[in-house]
Design a protein around this motif. Structure first.
Motif, PDB file in Angstrom:
ATOM      1  N   THR A   1      34.380  76.460  13.366  1.00  0.00           N
ATOM      2  CA  THR A   1      33.362  77.206  12.363  1.00  0.00           C
ATOM      3  C   THR A   1      32.840  76.293  11.232  1.00  0.00           C
ATOM      4  O   THR A   1      31.701  76.229  11.031  1.00  0.00           O
ATOM      5  N   ILE A   2      33.830  75.703  10.473  1.00  0.00           N
ATOM      6  CA  ILE A   2      33.490  74.687   9.599  1.00  0.00           C
ATOM      7  C   ILE A   2      32.485  73.608   9.987  1.00  0.00           C
ATOM      8  O   ILE A   2      31.390  73.371   9.410  1.00  0.00           O
ATOM      9  N   ALA A   3      33.016  72.909  11.043  1.00  0.00           N
ATOM     10  CA  ALA A   3      32.053  71.830  11.648  1.00  0.00           C
ATOM     11  C   ALA A   3      30.647  72.211  11.892  1.00  0.00           C
ATOM     12  O   ALA A   3      29.861  71.454  11.576  1.00  0.00           O
ATOM     13  N   ARG A   4      30.697  73.479  12.538  1.00  0.00           N
ATOM     14  CA  ARG A   4      29.198  73.887  12.729  1.00  0.00           C
ATOM     15  C   ARG A   4      28.345  74.029  11.518  1.00  0.00           C
ATOM     16  O   ARG A   4      27.182  73.684  11.509  1.00  0.00           O
ATOM     17  N   ALA A   5      29.082  74.766  10.572  1.00  0.00           N
ATOM     18  CA  ALA A   5      28.091  75.074   9.331  1.00  0.00           C
ATOM     19  C   ALA A   5      27.788  73.666   8.553  1.00  0.00           C
ATOM     20  O   ALA A   5      26.859  73.682   7.914  1.00  0.00           O
ATOM     21  N   ALA A   6      28.807  72.811   8.647  1.00  0.00           N
ATOM     22  CA  ALA A   6      28.576  71.556   7.675  1.00  0.00           C
ATOM     23  C   ALA A   6      27.429  70.680   8.682  1.00  0.00           C
ATOM     24  O   ALA A   6      26.671  70.136   7.802  1.00  0.00           O
ATOM     25  N   GLU A   7      27.490  70.762   9.983  1.00  0.00           N
ATOM     26  CA  GLU A   7      26.452  70.068  10.616  1.00  0.00           C
ATOM     27  C   GLU A   7      25.114  70.437  10.163  1.00  0.00           C
ATOM     28  O   GLU A   7      24.262  69.801  10.222  1.00  0.00           O
ATOM     29  N   GLU A   8      25.169  71.827  10.247  1.00  0.00           N
ATOM     30  CA  GLU A   8      23.670  72.456   9.969  1.00  0.00           C
ATOM     31  C   GLU A   8      23.279  71.864   8.508  1.00  0.00           C
ATOM     32  O   GLU A   8      21.986  71.900   8.297  1.00  0.00           O
ATOM     33  N   GLU A   9      24.323  71.673   7.500  1.00  0.00           N
ATOM     34  CA  GLU A   9      23.830  71.327   6.186  1.00  0.00           C
ATOM     35  C   GLU A   9      23.906  69.878   5.991  1.00  0.00           C
ATOM     36  O   GLU A   9      23.749  69.345   4.965  1.00  0.00           O
ATOM     37  N   GLY A  10      23.892  69.268   7.198  1.00  0.00           N
ATOM     38  CA  GLY A  10      23.794  67.760   7.169  1.00  0.00           C
ATOM     39  C   GLY A  10      25.231  66.874   6.840  1.00  0.00           C
ATOM     40  O   GLY A  10      25.054  65.881   6.555  1.00  0.00           O
ATOM     41  N   TYR A  11      26.309  67.503   6.859  1.00  0.00           N
ATOM     42  CA  TYR A  11      27.595  66.959   6.672  1.00  0.00           C
ATOM     43  C   TYR A  11      28.178  66.700   7.808  1.00  0.00           C
ATOM     44  O   TYR A  11      28.695  67.350   8.733  1.00  0.00           O
ATOM     45  N   LYS A  12      28.369  65.182   8.347  1.00  0.00           N
ATOM     46  CA  LYS A  12      28.896  64.685   9.362  1.00  0.00           C
ATOM     47  C   LYS A  12      30.497  64.557   9.673  1.00  0.00           C
ATOM     48  O   LYS A  12      30.919  64.460  10.440  1.00  0.00           O
ATOM     49  N   VAL A  13      30.926  64.067   8.337  1.00  0.00           N
ATOM     50  CA  VAL A  13      32.364  63.809   8.361  1.00  0.00           C
ATOM     51  C   VAL A  13      33.073  64.915   7.690  1.00  0.00           C
ATOM     52  O   VAL A  13      32.814  65.362   6.452  1.00  0.00           O
ATOM     53  N   LEU A  14      33.887  65.493   8.323  1.00  0.00           N
ATOM     54  CA  LEU A  14      34.645  66.663   7.978  1.00  0.00           C
ATOM     55  C   LEU A  14      36.323  66.038   7.517  1.00  0.00           C
ATOM     56  O   LEU A  14      37.047  65.662   8.408  1.00  0.00           O
ATOM     57  N   LEU A  15      36.874  66.753   6.302  1.00  0.00           N
ATOM     58  CA  LEU A  15      37.987  66.259   5.792  1.00  0.00           C
ATOM     59  C   LEU A  15      38.903  67.696   5.459  1.00  0.00           C
ATOM     60  O   LEU A  15      38.404  68.782   5.024  1.00  0.00           O
ATOM     61  N   ASP A  16      40.224  67.337   5.637  1.00  0.00           N
ATOM     62  CA  ASP A  16      41.186  68.622   5.283  1.00  0.00           C
ATOM     63  C   ASP A  16      42.046  67.972   4.402  1.00  0.00           C
ATOM     64  O   ASP A  16      42.095  66.723   3.949  1.00  0.00           O
ATOM     65  N   GLY A  17      42.825  68.967   3.694  1.00  0.00           N
ATOM     66  CA  GLY A  17      43.932  68.465   2.810  1.00  0.00           C
ATOM     67  C   GLY A  17      45.324  68.016   3.138  1.00  0.00           C
ATOM     68  O   GLY A  17      46.143  68.050   2.530  1.00  0.00           O
ATOM     69  N   THR A  18      45.496  67.949   4.388  1.00  0.00           N
ATOM     70  CA  THR A  18      46.834  67.512   4.987  1.00  0.00           C
ATOM     71  C   THR A  18      47.363  66.339   4.294  1.00  0.00           C
ATOM     72  O   THR A  18      46.549  65.177   4.017  1.00  0.00           O
ATOM     73  N   ASN A  19      48.503  66.212   3.568  1.00  0.00           N
ATOM     74  CA  ASN A  19      48.984  65.201   2.918  1.00  0.00           C
ATOM     75  C   ASN A  19      50.380  64.371   3.560  1.00  0.00           C
ATOM     76  O   ASN A  19      50.588  64.577   4.757  1.00  0.00           O
ATOM     77  N   ALA A  20      50.606  63.228   3.039  1.00  0.00           N
ATOM     78  CA  ALA A  20      51.602  62.256   3.656  1.00  0.00           C
ATOM     79  C   ALA A  20      52.898  63.109   3.627  1.00  0.00           C
ATOM     80  O   ALA A  20      53.993  62.454   4.353  1.00  0.00           O
ATOM     81  N   SER A  21      53.035  64.195   2.916  1.00  0.00           N
ATOM     82  CA  SER A  21      54.336  64.832   3.202  1.00  0.00           C
ATOM     83  C   SER A  21      54.669  65.854   4.268  1.00  0.00           C
ATOM     84  O   SER A  21      55.716  66.466   4.689  1.00  0.00           O
ATOM     85  N   ASP A  22      53.368  66.144   4.914  1.00  0.00           N
ATOM     86  CA  ASP A  22      53.329  67.081   6.012  1.00  0.00           C
ATOM     87  C   ASP A  22      53.738  66.302   7.363  1.00  0.00           C
ATOM     88  O   ASP A  22      52.906  65.555   7.820  1.00  0.00           O
ATOM     89  N   GLU A  23      54.847  66.662   7.922  1.00  0.00           N
ATOM     90  CA  GLU A  23      55.355  66.184   8.933  1.00  0.00           C
ATOM     91  C   GLU A  23      54.397  66.622  10.307  1.00  0.00           C
ATOM     92  O   GLU A  23      54.287  68.077  10.305  1.00  0.00           O
ATOM     93  N   GLU A  24      54.190  65.809  11.085  1.00  0.00           N
ATOM     94  CA  GLU A  24      53.151  66.359  12.355  1.00  0.00           C
ATOM     95  C   GLU A  24      54.101  67.135  13.121  1.00  0.00           C
ATOM     96  O   GLU A  24      53.589  68.276  13.564  1.00  0.00           O
ATOM     97  N   GLY A  25      55.285  67.050  13.152  1.00  0.00           N
ATOM     98  CA  GLY A  25      56.040  68.052  14.100  1.00  0.00           C
ATOM     99  C   GLY A  25      56.195  69.569  13.482  1.00  0.00           C
ATOM    100  O   GLY A  25      56.376  70.456  14.154  1.00  0.00           O
TER     101      GLY A  25
END
Length: 248
Positions: free
Chosen positions: A97-121
């Motif tokens: 949903t965010i990617a579609r909205a950002a693309e429409e407004e000209g933003y192609k690089v999408l970031l999130d706040g995952t940090n280095a403490s967040d274990e992928e598991g």
């Protein structure tokens, strides 16, 4: 790599903004580095109202544009049925949903706040982030939660000491169907306890009962407020239970 270098290489970015500590600092860092940045918040049944208010407040303080999207997460059967992999399906829906909205407004690089403490598991939603090519600069730059809080405090962000807050769906046991009524009951109960001054607690669903989890230093006050809490929460649950194992 440090964040300033990341934003030199990625000068126009969209930030998936939850209103929490990590994405708030990421938004600040992008703005401070001179990037063209816009925040995207997804309003859904899983997010309590205060998160949206915090998102609006921070964007106003940072003078960053905010786009508010909506997503009907309960319309997705894979989310509503609440299987062990629910977070993957939910993240896929939210970030698409965010990617579609950002693309429409000209933003192609999408970031999130995952940090280095967040274990992928521990974060099944990370699979969805990889599939959608979402970047996580805090993780890429090795920033852990403790350091992000410190840097946020130094930057004067009101979010620096905000408790971690998982979405409302996490209060419902895996395998139990998620309904709007259950989510509304959870939000109402937690809003009431917050108004009483409790912090960093959870109201988890246990059958038709509310299972309250407080930190050790707040257990005594919870017992002192027992009658008031029971009276209020029994509007939404058949029983109110206090978990004597304190939250850590």
């Amino acid at each position: 790599m440090v964040l300033s270098e990341f934003f030199k290489e990625n000068g126009k970015v969209a930030v998936a903004f939850s209103g929490g500590v990590d994405s708030a600092y990421l938004l600040y860092a992008a703005k401070a580095a001179g990037a063209d940045v816009r925040a995207y918040y997804v309003k859904s049944q899983f997010q309590p109202r205060f998160e949206l208010e915090d998102a609006k407040r921070l964007c106003e303080e940072l003078d960053v544009g905010l786009t508010i999207c909506t997503a009907d997460v309960l319309a997705d059967q894979a989310v509503r049925e609440n299987p062990p992999g629910r977070c993957y399906h939910c993240k896929k829906l939210i970030f698409s949903t965010i990617a579609r909205a950002a693309e429409e407004e000209g933003y192609k690089v999408l970031l999130d706040g995952t940090n280095a403490s967040d274990e992928e598991g521990d974060r099944p939603g990370m699979r969805a982030l990889r599939e959608l090519s979402v970047r996580s600069p805090l993780r890429e730059c090795g920033l852990v939660k403790e350091e992000i809080r410190r840097l946020s405090g130094e930057a004067g962000l009101f979010t620096w000491e905000k408790p971690a807050y998982a979405c409302l769906a996490t209060r419902i046991p895996t395998g139990e169907e998620i309904t709007a009524k259950k989510l509304e009951s959870t939000e109402a109960a937690e809003s009431f306890l917050c108004a009483l001054g409790f912090t960093d607690f959870r109201v988890r669903r246990f059958g038709d009962a509310a299972r309250l989890q407080f930190r050790a230093e707040q257990l005594e006050r919870a017992l002192e407020s027992r009658e008031e809490i029971v009276r209020e929460l029994k509007q939404y649950y058949k029983a109110v239970l206090l978990d004597m194992e304190a939250r850590t």
